[in-house]
Motif scaffolding. Structure first.
Motif, PDB file in Angstrom:
ATOM      1  N   TRP A 146       0.821  -1.215   0.000  1.00  0.00           N
ATOM      2  CA  TRP A 146       0.000   0.000   0.000  1.00  0.00           C
ATOM      3  C   TRP A 146       0.855   1.266   0.000  1.00  0.00           C
ATOM      4  N   ARG A 147       2.032   1.195   0.608  1.00  0.00           N
ATOM      5  CA  ARG A 147       2.896   2.393   0.626  1.00  0.00           C
ATOM      6  C   ARG A 147       3.394   2.740  -0.768  1.00  0.00           C
ATOM      7  N   ASP A 148       3.464   1.726  -1.650  1.00  0.00           N
ATOM      8  CA  ASP A 148       3.925   1.990  -3.014  1.00  0.00           C
ATOM      9  C   ASP A 148       2.924   2.834  -3.789  1.00  0.00           C
ATOM     10  N   ARG A 149       1.683   2.907  -3.310  1.00  0.00           N
ATOM     11  CA  ARG A 149       0.660   3.693  -4.000  1.00  0.00           C
ATOM     12  C   ARG A 149       0.650   5.147  -3.533  1.00  0.00           C
ATOM     13  N   LEU A 150       1.566   5.501  -2.640  1.00  0.00           N
ATOM     14  CA  LEU A 150       1.679   6.866  -2.135  1.00  0.00           C
ATOM     15  C   LEU A 150       2.955   7.507  -2.670  1.00  0.00           C
ATOM     16  N   ASP A 151       2.852   8.756  -3.096  1.00  0.00           N
ATOM     17  CA  ASP A 151       4.066   9.475  -3.486  1.00  0.00           C
ATOM     18  C   ASP A 151       4.591  10.258  -2.283  1.00  0.00           C
ATOM     19  N   ASP A 152       5.660  11.026  -2.490  1.00  0.00           N
ATOM     20  CA  ASP A 152       6.292  11.733  -1.377  1.00  0.00           C
ATOM     21  C   ASP A 152       5.355  12.746  -0.729  1.00  0.00           C
ATOM     22  N   THR A 153       4.530  13.403  -1.543  1.00  0.00           N
ATOM     23  CA  THR A 153       3.593  14.381  -0.980  1.00  0.00           C
ATOM     24  C   THR A 153       2.539  13.690  -0.128  1.00  0.00           C
ATOM     25  N   ASP A 154       2.040  12.544  -0.597  1.00  0.00           N
ATOM     26  CA  ASP A 154       1.110  11.758   0.227  1.00  0.00           C
ATOM     27  C   ASP A 154       1.742  11.415   1.568  1.00  0.00           C
ATOM     28  N   ALA A 155       2.995  10.953   1.519  1.00  0.00           N
ATOM     29  CA  ALA A 155       3.674  10.538   2.747  1.00  0.00           C
ATOM     30  C   ALA A 155       3.820  11.706   3.714  1.00  0.00           C
ATOM     31  N   ARG A 156       4.170  12.875   3.201  1.00  0.00           N
ATOM     32  CA  ARG A 156       4.312  14.058   4.060  1.00  0.00           C
ATOM     33  C   ARG A 156       2.964  14.472   4.642  1.00  0.00           C
ATOM     34  N   LEU A 157       1.913  14.299   3.868  1.00  0.00           N
ATOM     35  CA  LEU A 157       0.573  14.617   4.349  1.00  0.00           C
ATOM     36  C   LEU A 157       0.149  13.647   5.448  1.00  0.00           C
ATOM     37  N   VAL A 158       0.338  12.342   5.206  1.00  0.00           N
ATOM     38  CA  VAL A 158      -0.097  11.328   6.175  1.00  0.00           C
ATOM     39  C   VAL A 158       0.675  11.447   7.483  1.00  0.00           C
ATOM     40  N   ASP A 159       1.981  11.551   7.392  1.00  0.00           N
ATOM     41  CA  ASP A 159       2.794  11.553   8.605  1.00  0.00           C
ATOM     42  C   ASP A 159       2.961  12.935   9.221  1.00  0.00           C
ATOM     43  N   GLY A 160       2.666  13.989   8.465  1.00  0.00           N
ATOM     44  CA  GLY A 160       2.885  15.338   8.981  1.00  0.00           C
ATOM     45  C   GLY A 160       1.665  16.074   9.441  1.00  0.00           C
ATOM     46  N   PHE A 161       0.465  15.589   9.082  1.00  0.00           N
ATOM     47  CA  PHE A 161      -0.735  16.366   9.404  1.00  0.00           C
ATOM     48  C   PHE A 161      -1.811  15.536  10.093  1.00  0.00           C
ATOM     49  N   GLN A 162      -1.362  14.611  10.957  1.00  0.00           N
ATOM     50  CA  GLN A 162      -2.308  13.943  11.844  1.00  0.00           C
ATOM     51  C   GLN A 162      -2.768  14.895  12.941  1.00  0.00           C
ATOM     52  N   SER A 163      -2.035  15.956  13.122  1.00  0.00           N
ATOM     53  CA  SER A 163      -2.434  17.053  14.006  1.00  0.00           C
ATOM     54  C   SER A 163      -1.952  18.349  13.372  1.00  0.00           C
ATOM     55  N   GLY A 164      -2.313  19.461  13.983  1.00  0.00           N
ATOM     56  CA  GLY A 164      -1.811  20.740  13.498  1.00  0.00           C
ATOM     57  C   GLY A 164      -2.470  21.249  12.242  1.00  0.00           C
ATOM     58  N   PHE A 165      -3.603  20.656  11.835  1.00  0.00           N
ATOM     59  CA  PHE A 165      -4.302  21.188  10.670  1.00  0.00           C
ATOM     60  C   PHE A 165      -4.800  22.583  11.010  1.00  0.00           C
ATOM     61  N   PRO A 166      -4.563  23.553  10.152  1.00  0.00           N
ATOM     62  CA  PRO A 166      -4.870  24.951  10.508  1.00  0.00           C
ATOM     63  C   PRO A 166      -6.339  25.171  10.833  1.00  0.00           C
ATOM     64  N   VAL A 167      -6.579  25.923  11.890  1.00  0.00           N
ATOM     65  CA  VAL A 167      -7.939  26.344  12.240  1.00  0.00           C
ATOM     66  C   VAL A 167      -8.140  27.712  11.604  1.00  0.00           C
ATOM     67  N   GLU A 168      -8.463  27.694  10.325  1.00  0.00           N
ATOM     68  CA  GLU A 168      -8.709  28.912   9.563  1.00  0.00           C
ATOM     69  C   GLU A 168      -9.687  28.589   8.443  1.00  0.00           C
ATOM     70  N   GLU A 169     -10.209  29.611   7.807  1.00  0.00           N
ATOM     71  CA  GLU A 169     -11.342  29.420   6.908  1.00  0.00           C
ATOM     72  C   GLU A 169     -11.041  28.463   5.758  1.00  0.00           C
ATOM     73  N   ARG A 170      -9.821  28.512   5.212  1.00  0.00           N
ATOM     74  CA  ARG A 170      -9.459  27.613   4.103  1.00  0.00           C
ATOM     75  C   ARG A 170      -8.209  26.811   4.501  1.00  0.00           C
ATOM     76  N   PRO A 171      -8.364  25.821   5.350  1.00  0.00           N
ATOM     77  CA  PRO A 171      -7.200  25.097   5.884  1.00  0.00           C
ATOM     78  C   PRO A 171      -6.423  24.329   4.837  1.00  0.00           C
ATOM     79  N   PHE A 172      -7.090  23.826   3.792  1.00  0.00           N
ATOM     80  CA  PHE A 172      -6.378  23.048   2.780  1.00  0.00           C
ATOM     81  C   PHE A 172      -5.445  23.932   1.956  1.00  0.00           C
ATOM     82  N   ARG A 173      -5.771  25.206   1.859  1.00  0.00           N
ATOM     83  CA  ARG A 173      -4.893  26.139   1.149  1.00  0.00           C
ATOM     84  C   ARG A 173      -3.577  26.289   1.915  1.00  0.00           C
ATOM     85  N   ALA A 174      -3.682  26.432   3.251  1.00  0.00           N
ATOM     86  CA  ALA A 174      -2.478  26.575   4.073  1.00  0.00           C
ATOM     87  C   ALA A 174      -1.635  25.306   4.036  1.00  0.00           C
ATOM     88  N   VAL A 175      -2.276  24.139   4.074  1.00  0.00           N
ATOM     89  CA  VAL A 175      -1.530  22.887   4.009  1.00  0.00           C
ATOM     90  C   VAL A 175      -0.879  22.740   2.630  1.00  0.00           C
TER      91      VAL A 175
END
Length: 361
Positions: free
Chosen positions: A7-36
């Motif tokens: 399953w890890r082979d189906r993830l690229d580097d950006t996926d990996a950074r998203l999965v392991d880096g944003f289990q917390s700390g997602f911005p509490v702001e109106e457009r959080p996906f823009r900040a991420v």
């Protein structure tokens, strides 16, 4: 059930950074996906699509807030000694209570362990009394008194045998592995002695209560999740953002981010270990052990000597391999907690649901 081994082979580097880096700390702001997106050097739409895809794969259970039932309501971990010939009957009676949201069979004299979360201590204790009456089993009542470290947030895009193996620090140094979100090396978790009350929060505002009900099953997967929550709660977006910030500050929300499914990503083995720590050294031991990267939970619950329960410190270790979990528990016992302990392995899931926040708030 775990994902396929590749399953890890189906993830690229950006996926990996998203999965392991944003289990917390997602911005509490109106457009959080823009900040991420800015943090990941990509676009808002791309991050949103990735979160949706990873949820469909099963890597993410949901996107949103991890709520803290022991703070919002009155919660306890309880156990009974269910006779083998009545085990299913006892489990059914316990699981029939809406306020029971977890129940597991464990390899121990106390063989059935469940969590009760209610709107008040009085209701919680009434439910425990009802369970005793219905089952004929004496209930071991173990409310959490001190939280040293509790968080199931750890990297999963790896081949670690146990949680955070790739982040283990050498004896006198740092790991050298970078956090994908901030670019700083990691060595230990941040453990503090946080006292918990057995009474429920009674000072939640009406808006905070409405927000909790709207977010209990996750945030909307849209570019403007907080605006959508505000619409559902009949409130202004700015007020919802402020309410979420307050709930985070007050520990009613533990974190906001992408909640990983640890079982699906291979962390199928765990063990609850209970320790008999001298009471006057409990905070010292609890904080020191809670800072170990491989300890995923560490907390203080009361002894019950009249019920043959001498233990006051609880820890958990999660891993992909049972021998790796045992290896780290051996290390705990040898190097950090040289006291009597028992290992309670989970052998069967009897019930697992979310806490019933409609009643709590």
């Amino acid at each position: 059930m775990a994902l396929d081994g590749d399953w890890r082979d189906r993830l690229d580097d950006t996926d990996a950074r998203l999965v392991d880096g944003f289990q917390s700390g997602f911005p509490v702001e109106e457009r959080p996906f823009r900040a991420v997106g800015r943090a990941l050097d990509t676009t808002e739409d791309d991050v949103l699509e990735r979160v949706q895809r990873l949820r469909e794969m099963g890597v993410f259970r949901r996107f949103g807030a991890v709520l803290n039932p022991p703070v919002i309501g009155s919660s306890t971990l309880a156990a009974v000694r269910a006779p083998d010939d009545r085990f299913e009957e006892v489990a059914n009676a316990i699981n029939a209570h809406r306020q029971v949201n977890h129940n597991y069979r464990r390899d121990h004299e106390y063989n059935m362990w469940f969590v009760v979360t209610a709107a008040s201590k009085e209701v919680r204790d009434r439910i425990l009394a009802d369970i005793e009456d219905e089952t004929g089993c004496d209930v071991l009542n173990l409310p959490m008194l001190t939280d040293y470290y509790i968080d199931l947030e750890f990297p999963v895009v790896n081949t670690d045998r146990f949680a955070r193996e790739a982040l283990q620090a050498p004896p006198n140094g740092r790991t050298g592995r970078d956090d994908p979100r901030v670019g700083e090396t990691l060595d230990a978790t941040d453990a503090t002695a946080t006292r918990l009350s057995e009474t429920a929060r009674s000072d939640l505002s009406e808006l905070e209560r409405r927000v909790i009900l709207e977010i209990q099953d996750g945030f909307p997967l849209t570019a403007t999740p907080y605006a959508d929550i505000a619409d559902a709660a009949d409130a202004d977006t700015s007020d919802v953002l402020a309410a979420v910030d307050r709930l985070l500050d007050d520990n009613c929300i533990k974190r906001v981010g992408c909640v990983v499914n640890h079982v699906v990503t291979g962390f199928t083995n765990n063990c609850m270990v209970v320790w008999d720590v001298p009471d006057d050294e409990l905070d010292e031991y609890g904080q020191a052990v809670g800072e170990l990267p491989y300890v995923t939970l560490c907390y203080h619950r009361p002894r019950r000597p009249d019920q043959n329960w001498p233990y006051n410190l609880f820890t958990m270790v999660h891993g992909r391999q049972p021998d790796a979990v045992d290896e780290k528990i051996d290390e705990l016992a040898a190097d950090y907690l040289p006291v009597d302990h028992e290992r309670l392995y989970s052998t069967e899931k009897l019930k697992q649901t979310g806490a019933q926040y409609e009643e709590l708030v």
